[in-house]
Each structure stands twice: as C-alpha cells, then as structure tokens.
Design an enzyme around this catalytic site. Structure first.
Site, PDB file in Angstrom:
ATOM      1  N   TYR A 155      36.674  46.159  46.130  1.00 27.38           N
ATOM      2  CA  TYR A 155      37.240  46.336  45.102  1.00 27.38           C
ATOM      3  C   TYR A 155      38.156  47.497  44.354  1.00 27.38           C
ATOM      4  O   TYR A 155      39.038  46.610  43.512  1.00 27.38           O
ATOM      5  CB  TYR A 155      35.756  46.645  44.357  1.00 27.38           C
ATOM      6  N   LYS A 159      41.145  46.766  42.176  1.00 31.50           N
ATOM      7  CA  LYS A 159      41.471  47.281  40.435  1.00 31.50           C
ATOM      8  C   LYS A 159      43.307  48.259  40.653  1.00 31.50           C
ATOM      9  O   LYS A 159      43.371  48.100  39.312  1.00 31.50           O
ATOM     10  CB  LYS A 159      40.252  48.231  40.721  1.00 31.50           C
TER      11      LYS A 159
HETATM   12  P1  NAP Z   1      30.281  40.408  34.459  1.00 31.41           P
HETATM   13  O1  NAP Z   1      29.487  40.599  33.448  1.00 31.41           O
HETATM   14  O2  NAP Z   1      30.057  40.203  36.059  1.00 31.41           O
HETATM   15  O3  NAP Z   1      31.042  38.979  33.805  1.00 31.41           O
HETATM   16  C1  NAP Z   1      32.273  39.052  34.971  1.00 31.41           C
HETATM   17  C2  NAP Z   1      32.900  37.049  34.576  1.00 31.41           C
HETATM   18  O4  NAP Z   1      33.468  37.281  34.953  1.00 31.41           O
HETATM   19  C3  NAP Z   1      31.232  36.844  34.955  1.00 31.41           C
HETATM   20  O5  NAP Z   1      30.970  35.488  34.053  1.00 31.41           O
HETATM   21  C4  NAP Z   1      31.638  36.189  36.763  1.00 31.41           C
HETATM   22  O6  NAP Z   1      31.408  34.914  36.301  1.00 31.41           O
HETATM   23  C5  NAP Z   1      33.460  35.641  35.393  1.00 31.41           C
HETATM   24  N1  NAP Z   1      34.228  35.319  37.230  1.00 31.41           N
HETATM   25  C6  NAP Z   1      33.814  35.995  38.529  1.00 31.41           C
HETATM   26  N2  NAP Z   1      34.861  35.357  38.665  1.00 31.41           N
HETATM   27  C7  NAP Z   1      35.876  34.498  38.125  1.00 31.41           C
HETATM   28  C8  NAP Z   1      36.850  33.924  38.251  1.00 31.41           C
HETATM   29  N3  NAP Z   1      37.020  33.334  39.410  1.00 31.41           N
HETATM   30  N4  NAP Z   1      37.414  32.794  37.595  1.00 31.41           N
HETATM   31  C9  NAP Z   1      36.673  32.597  36.315  1.00 31.41           C
HETATM   32  N5  NAP Z   1      35.737  33.951  35.473  1.00 31.41           N
HETATM   33  C10 NAP Z   1      35.195  34.076  36.551  1.00 31.41           C
HETATM   34  O7  NAP Z   1      30.586  41.585  34.905  1.00 31.41           O
HETATM   35  P2  NAP Z   1      31.223  42.774  33.582  1.00 31.41           P
HETATM   36  O8  NAP Z   1      30.550  44.144  34.025  1.00 31.41           O
HETATM   37  O9  NAP Z   1      31.271  42.699  32.080  1.00 31.41           O
HETATM   38  O10 NAP Z   1      32.996  43.016  34.206  1.00 31.41           O
HETATM   39  C11 NAP Z   1      34.267  42.893  33.354  1.00 31.41           C
HETATM   40  C12 NAP Z   1      35.323  43.377  34.269  1.00 31.41           C
HETATM   41  O11 NAP Z   1      34.933  44.712  34.351  1.00 31.41           O
HETATM   42  C13 NAP Z   1      35.303  42.776  35.499  1.00 31.41           C
HETATM   43  O12 NAP Z   1      36.981  43.105  36.256  1.00 31.41           O
HETATM   44  C14 NAP Z   1      35.022  44.489  36.379  1.00 31.41           C
HETATM   45  O13 NAP Z   1      35.577  44.423  37.615  1.00 31.41           O
HETATM   46  C15 NAP Z   1      35.486  45.469  35.255  1.00 31.41           C
HETATM   47  N6  NAP Z   1      34.733  46.843  35.661  1.00 31.41           N
HETATM   48  C16 NAP Z   1      32.997  47.021  35.286  1.00 31.41           C
HETATM   49  C17 NAP Z   1      32.320  48.099  34.826  1.00 31.41           C
HETATM   50  C18 NAP Z   1      31.023  47.944  34.388  1.00 31.41           C
HETATM   51  O14 NAP Z   1      30.373  48.754  34.584  1.00 31.41           O
HETATM   52  N7  NAP Z   1      31.084  46.591  34.254  1.00 31.41           N
HETATM   53  C19 NAP Z   1      33.274  49.143  35.384  1.00 31.41           C
HETATM   54  C20 NAP Z   1      34.532  49.014  36.094  1.00 31.41           C
HETATM   55  C21 NAP Z   1      34.859  47.962  35.711  1.00 31.41           C
HETATM   56  P3  NAP Z   1      30.597  34.791  37.650  1.00 31.41           P
HETATM   57  O15 NAP Z   1      29.039  35.042  36.973  1.00 31.41           O
HETATM   58  O16 NAP Z   1      29.978  33.079  38.393  1.00 31.41           O
HETATM   59  O17 NAP Z   1      30.909  35.853  38.754  1.00 31.41           O
END
Ligand code: NAP
Length: 251
Positions: A155, A159
C-alpha cells in the site's frame, strides 16, 4: 456553499464510499456535473442519486480502474455524457495489511494495479480532455507514502508511486496549463479504516499507534474540501503539490 464548479464536469473514482463519495457530493454542492465511478454498482448509484438530490447533474458508472480498456471507456463515457471533462479525481483505492514476509505476490500486484496503475490509466485517458478544458487532476496518495506503514508495504509503495506520478504529470504539462496535485489523507473515518482491512494477528501495537491520529480522526468531508480547493481556481498556482490531511499526525 461557494459554487466554484458551475458548468464544470468532475469525474470522481471510488465514488461509492468514503472519501470518493464525499468528494462527489462536495463537487455537486459546488455546482459541478459529477461522473461517479466505482466497482460497487448499487452504492455508486446511491452517490449519484444523492448528488442529484442536491441539484447536480450526476451519472453513475461502474468501472474497474485497473482495467486499461475499462478506464479509457470510462473517461469517454463521461465526455459523451457531459461533453467535457474539467476535473479528474482519482480516489479509488484498496488497502490490506500483511507481515512483509507473508505478502503474497498476487496481493502486491492487485494493490499496485488499483492504487497506482489505475491512477495512471485514468490520468492517461483524461489528459487530452483536460488539456481541451484547461482542467486539472487531484490524485489520492496517503501518509503511508511519507512515513513507513508497518504491515502495509504494498500500500505504501503504491501511494508513494502516486506522488511521483503526480509530480511528473505536473511538470510535463505545466506549460499547457494542466495542473496535477495530490492529497495525503491519514486517519479518516471511512469503511476502509473501520475494519475493512484487518490487521494480521499479534502485530506490535507501537508500530500501529505511530500511524494513528494525534488529534481525533475526522470524516471524509475534510479530505473532500481540500480536493475541491486544489481542483478550483483557488488552487490555480498550486501544481505538483501534496497536501497532508491527517490532523498533524506527521507534522
Ligand atoms: P473506501 O471507503 O474503501 O472507498 C474506496 C472505494 O474505491 C470503494 O468503493 C472501493 O470499492 C472502490 N474501489 C476499489 N477498487 C476499485 C477499482 N479497481 N475500481 C474502481 N473502484 C474501486 O476507502 P476511503 O477510505 O474512502 O479511501 C479513498 C482513498 O483514500 C483510497 O485511495 C485510500 O487509499 C485513500 N486513503 C484513505 C485514508 C483513510 O484514512 N481513510 C488514508 C489514506 C489514504 P470496494 O469496496 O469494492 O473495494
């Protein structure tokens, strides 16, 4: 709410959940037409419906951003639907934790494919349209790109790649006026962080604590607001930048 995106079109990936959903709704509130993209058909439809309830034109689209044909078709579908593309927000991502020695090659490849290659594919497909519109890109990196994340090597590597990709685009396209920036969220309350990606057994809590919020964790709207700022004219002189949205954890 200020409306910085009247007559603009924003494409947001990961729009079914968490930060992508909040970002879609933020653009909708600010007057954009929103093209909501995700793997999760029902939930991305729900996001588009919520955006429409706010008064925005919105379209849901199911796509695996890691699939080259699907990513290109997705951008084309957005332009076919709304006639232009002004902002690309790559938010889709996946996370899993493993002891480094147990990290399976298939899992490594899938994390890189979605988080890094998916971002590349969407940027590559979108750039000709963004050059036409004078638009810009906001990618989603992570604090794990800036400080070691125990049990999260794939991961973190994906990133960190997103940051390098973003800076390269920023430099290469600065002259024709296309900006590319990134956000680095940390400790944002979403399905990803509330149990979706379980830790392996017997991890060292010290190593986990160092990545946790020093302030209280916040909701995904806090990231959506920063994405919107970067994508708007308020960010007109910000290019190739990464902004931590982590409550100061890595300060
Ligand atoms: P989330 O709630 O899991 O949302 C991510 C969405 O992306 C989910 O609906 C997921 O579907 C979808 N997805 C996954 N793989 C995909 C693909 N191949 N094509 C299209 N859609 C896809 O996560 P989030 O926390 O909002 O994260 C959003 C972004 O922020 C991510 O890039 C994550 O790495 C980054 N981020 C988040 C945090 C945090 O604290 N939350 C911290 C650092 C970075 P599925 O449910 O099927 O996987």
């Amino acid at each position: 709410m200020i409306r910085r995106f009247e007559d603009k079109v924003a494409l947001v990936t990961g729009a079914a959940s968490g930060i992508g959903r909040a970002t879609s709704l933020r653009f909708a509130e600010e007057g954009a037409k929103v093209f909501c993209v995700d793997l999760q058909a029902e939930e991305v439809e729900r996001t588009a419906k919520s955006a429409a309830e706010i008064g925005a034109e919105a379209q849901a689209h199911v796509c695996d951003v890691a699939d080259p044909q699907a990513a290109a078709a997705c951008v084309q579908a957005c332009v076919d639907r709304f006639g232009r593309l002004d902002v690309l927000c790559n938010v889709a991502g996946i996370l899993r934790f493993d002891y480094f020695q147990d990290l399976d090659l298939d899992d490594w490849n899938r994390i890189l494919a979605v988080n890094l290659t998916g971002t590349f594919l969407m940027c590559r497909a979108a750039i000709p349209h963004l050059l036409d519109s004078g638009g810009n890109i906001v990618n989603t990196s992570s604090t794990s790109a800036l400080a070691g994340l125990a049990y999260g090597a794939a991961y973190g590597a994906s990133k960190a790649g997103v940051l390098a990709l973003t800076r390269s685009i920023a430099v290469e396209y600065a002259a024709p006026g296309l900006r590319a920036n990134a956000v680095c969220p940390g400790s944002i309350l979403t399905p990803m962080t509330s149990g979706g990606a379980g830790l392996p057994e017997k991890v060292d809590p010290k190593l986990i604590r160092r990545a946790m919020a020093i302030d209280k964790p916040r909701g995904p709207e806090t990231v959506a607001g920063v994405i919107a700022m970067l994508a708007s004219e308020d960010g007109a002189h910000i290019n190739g930048e990464e902004i931590r949205v982590d409550g100061g954890t890595l300060a």
